[in-house]
Write a protein that holds these residues in place. Sequence first.
Motif, PDB file in Angstrom:
ATOM      1  N   ALA A 190       0.710  -1.156  -0.001  1.00 54.79           N
ATOM      2  CA  ALA A 190       0.310  -0.048   0.282  1.00 54.79           C
ATOM      3  C   ALA A 190       0.760   1.044   0.055  1.00 54.79           C
ATOM      4  O   ALA A 190       0.821   2.303  -0.804  1.00 54.79           O
ATOM      5  CB  ALA A 190      -0.686  -0.074   0.743  1.00 54.79           C
ATOM      6  N   THR A 191       2.001   0.851   0.570  1.00 52.12           N
ATOM      7  CA  THR A 191       3.088   2.082   0.619  1.00 52.12           C
ATOM      8  C   THR A 191       2.951   2.611  -1.072  1.00 52.12           C
ATOM      9  O   THR A 191       3.561   3.475  -0.678  1.00 52.12           O
ATOM     10  CB  THR A 191       3.997   2.145   1.409  1.00 52.12           C
ATOM     11  N   LEU A 192       3.408   1.404  -1.763  1.00 52.76           N
ATOM     12  CA  LEU A 192       3.943   1.878  -3.027  1.00 52.76           C
ATOM     13  C   LEU A 192       3.259   2.677  -3.767  1.00 52.76           C
ATOM     14  O   LEU A 192       3.344   3.306  -4.206  1.00 52.76           O
ATOM     15  CB  LEU A 192       4.294   0.899  -3.285  1.00 52.76           C
ATOM     16  N   ILE A 193       1.361   2.278  -3.736  1.00 55.10           N
ATOM     17  CA  ILE A 193       0.791   2.425  -4.455  1.00 55.10           C
ATOM     18  C   ILE A 193       0.306   4.096  -4.510  1.00 55.10           C
ATOM     19  O   ILE A 193       0.052   5.228  -4.657  1.00 55.10           O
ATOM     20  CB  ILE A 193      -0.541   1.868  -4.284  1.00 55.10           C
ATOM     21  N   LEU A 194      -0.098   4.011  -3.115  1.00 54.24           N
ATOM     22  CA  LEU A 194      -0.307   5.745  -2.719  1.00 54.24           C
ATOM     23  C   LEU A 194       0.417   6.403  -1.746  1.00 54.24           C
ATOM     24  O   LEU A 194       0.295   7.758  -3.096  1.00 54.24           O
ATOM     25  CB  LEU A 194      -0.661   5.015  -1.052  1.00 54.24           C
ATOM     26  N   GLY A 195       1.305   6.047  -2.057  1.00 52.91           N
ATOM     27  CA  GLY A 195       3.111   7.001  -2.176  1.00 52.91           C
ATOM     28  C   GLY A 195       3.008   7.357  -3.494  1.00 52.91           C
ATOM     29  O   GLY A 195       3.940   8.273  -3.692  1.00 52.91           O
ATOM     30  N   PHE A 196       3.714   6.603  -4.349  1.00 48.78           N
ATOM     31  CA  PHE A 196       2.999   6.886  -5.832  1.00 48.78           C
ATOM     32  C   PHE A 196       2.308   8.074  -6.655  1.00 48.78           C
ATOM     33  O   PHE A 196       2.621   9.045  -7.102  1.00 48.78           O
ATOM     34  CB  PHE A 196       3.280   5.672  -6.916  1.00 48.78           C
ATOM     35  N   TRP A 197       0.734   7.597  -5.984  1.00 52.03           N
ATOM     36  CA  TRP A 197      -0.399   8.723  -6.051  1.00 52.03           C
ATOM     37  C   TRP A 197      -0.098   9.683  -5.233  1.00 52.03           C
ATOM     38  O   TRP A 197      -0.722  11.197  -6.345  1.00 52.03           O
ATOM     39  CB  TRP A 197      -1.488   8.009  -5.293  1.00 52.03           C
ATOM     40  N   PHE A 198       0.822  10.255  -4.002  1.00 52.91           N
ATOM     41  CA  PHE A 198       0.929  11.072  -3.790  1.00 52.91           C
ATOM     42  C   PHE A 198       1.641  12.499  -4.242  1.00 52.91           C
ATOM     43  O   PHE A 198       2.034  13.531  -4.541  1.00 52.91           O
ATOM     44  CB  PHE A 198       1.218  11.298  -2.674  1.00 52.91           C
ATOM     45  N   PHE A 199       2.968  11.964  -4.533  1.00 51.55           N
ATOM     46  CA  PHE A 199       4.155  11.935  -5.367  1.00 51.55           C
ATOM     47  C   PHE A 199       4.292  12.543  -6.982  1.00 51.55           C
ATOM     48  O   PHE A 199       4.789  13.685  -7.279  1.00 51.55           O
ATOM     49  CB  PHE A 199       5.250  10.968  -5.225  1.00 51.55           C
ATOM     50  N   GLN A 200       3.022  11.736  -6.992  1.00 51.96           N
ATOM     51  CA  GLN A 200       1.988  11.954  -8.814  1.00 51.96           C
ATOM     52  C   GLN A 200       1.784  13.636  -9.038  1.00 51.96           C
ATOM     53  O   GLN A 200       1.412  14.393  -9.344  1.00 51.96           O
ATOM     54  CB  GLN A 200       1.356  11.161  -9.122  1.00 51.96           C
ATOM     55  N   GLY A 205       1.019  18.682  -9.843  1.00 54.67           N
ATOM     56  CA  GLY A 205       1.080  19.800  -9.512  1.00 54.67           C
ATOM     57  C   GLY A 205       2.106  21.285  -9.860  1.00 54.67           C
ATOM     58  O   GLY A 205       1.381  22.264 -10.152  1.00 54.67           O
ATOM     59  N   ALA A 206       2.822  21.072  -9.210  1.00 56.42           N
ATOM     60  CA  ALA A 206       3.999  22.339  -9.568  1.00 56.42           C
ATOM     61  C   ALA A 206       4.126  22.415 -11.321  1.00 56.42           C
ATOM     62  O   ALA A 206       4.346  23.440 -11.307  1.00 56.42           O
ATOM     63  CB  ALA A 206       5.370  21.185  -9.273  1.00 56.42           C
ATOM     64  N   LEU A 207       4.397  21.023 -11.937  1.00 56.08           N
ATOM     65  CA  LEU A 207       4.107  21.469 -13.408  1.00 56.08           C
ATOM     66  C   LEU A 207       2.603  22.093 -14.026  1.00 56.08           C
ATOM     67  O   LEU A 207       2.977  23.627 -14.619  1.00 56.08           O
ATOM     68  CB  LEU A 207       3.554  20.150 -14.043  1.00 56.08           C
ATOM     69  N   VAL A 219      -8.198  19.243 -13.280  1.00 55.58           N
ATOM     70  CA  VAL A 219      -7.339  19.068 -11.884  1.00 55.58           C
ATOM     71  C   VAL A 219      -7.047  19.597 -10.941  1.00 55.58           C
ATOM     72  O   VAL A 219      -6.437  20.161 -11.277  1.00 55.58           O
ATOM     73  CB  VAL A 219      -6.722  17.207 -12.275  1.00 55.58           C
ATOM     74  N   ALA A 220      -7.837  19.441  -9.986  1.00 51.46           N
ATOM     75  CA  ALA A 220      -7.363  20.391  -8.597  1.00 51.46           C
ATOM     76  C   ALA A 220      -6.161  19.648  -7.842  1.00 51.46           C
ATOM     77  O   ALA A 220      -6.141  18.731  -6.663  1.00 51.46           O
ATOM     78  CB  ALA A 220      -8.273  20.307  -7.643  1.00 51.46           C
ATOM     79  N   TYR A 221      -5.457  19.171  -8.057  1.00 52.49           N
ATOM     80  CA  TYR A 221      -3.930  19.012  -6.946  1.00 52.49           C
ATOM     81  C   TYR A 221      -3.948  19.024  -6.291  1.00 52.49           C
ATOM     82  O   TYR A 221      -2.980  18.277  -5.430  1.00 52.49           O
ATOM     83  CB  TYR A 221      -3.093  18.314  -8.614  1.00 52.49           C
ATOM     84  N   PHE A 222      -3.908  20.543  -5.767  1.00 45.28           N
ATOM     85  CA  PHE A 222      -3.296  20.397  -4.355  1.00 45.28           C
ATOM     86  C   PHE A 222      -4.406  20.389  -3.498  1.00 45.28           C
ATOM     87  O   PHE A 222      -3.774  20.689  -2.376  1.00 45.28           O
ATOM     88  CB  PHE A 222      -3.142  22.667  -4.675  1.00 45.28           C
TER      89      PHE A 222
END
Length: 255
Positions: A190-200, A205-207, A219-222
Motif C-alpha cells: 500500500a505504501t508503494l501505491i499511495l506513495g506513488f499516487w501522492f508524489f504524482q 501540481g508543480a507542472l 484536476v485540483a491537484y493541490f
Amino acid sequence: MFPLKDNIPTDRLPVVTLTLIALNVLVYLLLQRPGSILGDPDQQFIVDWGAIPYEFSHPGDQCGILGSQLVCDGPSVEVTGPPTVLTAFSSMFLHGGLLHLAGNMLFLWIFGNNVEDAMGRARFVAFYLLGGLAALGLQIAVGPDEIVPTVGASGAVAGVLGGYILLYPRARVVTLIFIVFFFTIIELPATLILGFWFFQQIAFGALDLTNPTGGGGGVAYFAHIGGFLFGLVAIRLFATRVKDLPFGGAKYPVY
C-alpha cells in the motif's frame, strides 16, 4: 494502476463509508444528472453548489453564469446558489463525470472501511469532512482567484489515503496493472501505491504552476495534496483501535 482490494479485514460493518458512497452516487444521479447517466452534468448546479476559490478569497462576491461564461461579481450575474460557506461541504459530494465519481468511490471503499474501523463512525465522519476542508483550503491558497468550481470527493478521500498509509504501512493491495494491451493482477505494498499516487499529485501540481496556460486538465491537484497531508498529520488524533496484523512476505502475480 487500479487498486481492487486490500488484505485487511474489517471487524465492523463500515456504515459511514457505505453511506458516503451512497450519498455521492445519489447526488450525482438524482441532482447533477436527473433522468440521465450519460452526458455532461448540470453546469448550473455545479456552479451553484461547487466551491469556487474566488468566492472564498473575495468575501461578499459571488459567481454565476452570464450567457455562456462564468463571471464573478458582475452587475448582471444572477446568483442562485447557497451561501459560499455551505459550498465547502456540498462540493465534496459533486463530481465532474461518471469516471470521476467511480474512481473516488473505489478508493473510498478500499481504504475508507479500514480507516473507519480504526477510529469509529463519529470520528470518521469528522475526519473525512475535515480532510475535505483542508483540501479545499490548500487549493484556495494556491489559486485564490480561480473561478472554476472545485468539485469532488477527491480531497476528503485523499485525507483517508494519508491516514491509511500511516495506520497500515505493511498492508498489501491487489492491483490491476495495464501494460500496453496486456494486464496483470498483483499484490503490491500500500505504501508503494499511495506513495506513488501522492508524489504524482505533487509533480502534476508543480507542472500546473509552471505552465502559464494551465496544464492540469481541470484536476485540483493541490486539493489532493492538502487532503493527503491532513490525513498524515491528523490520523493519530482520530484513530483509537489500530490492528497489528502479521502480514506475509512478498507476493507474486495471481493472474
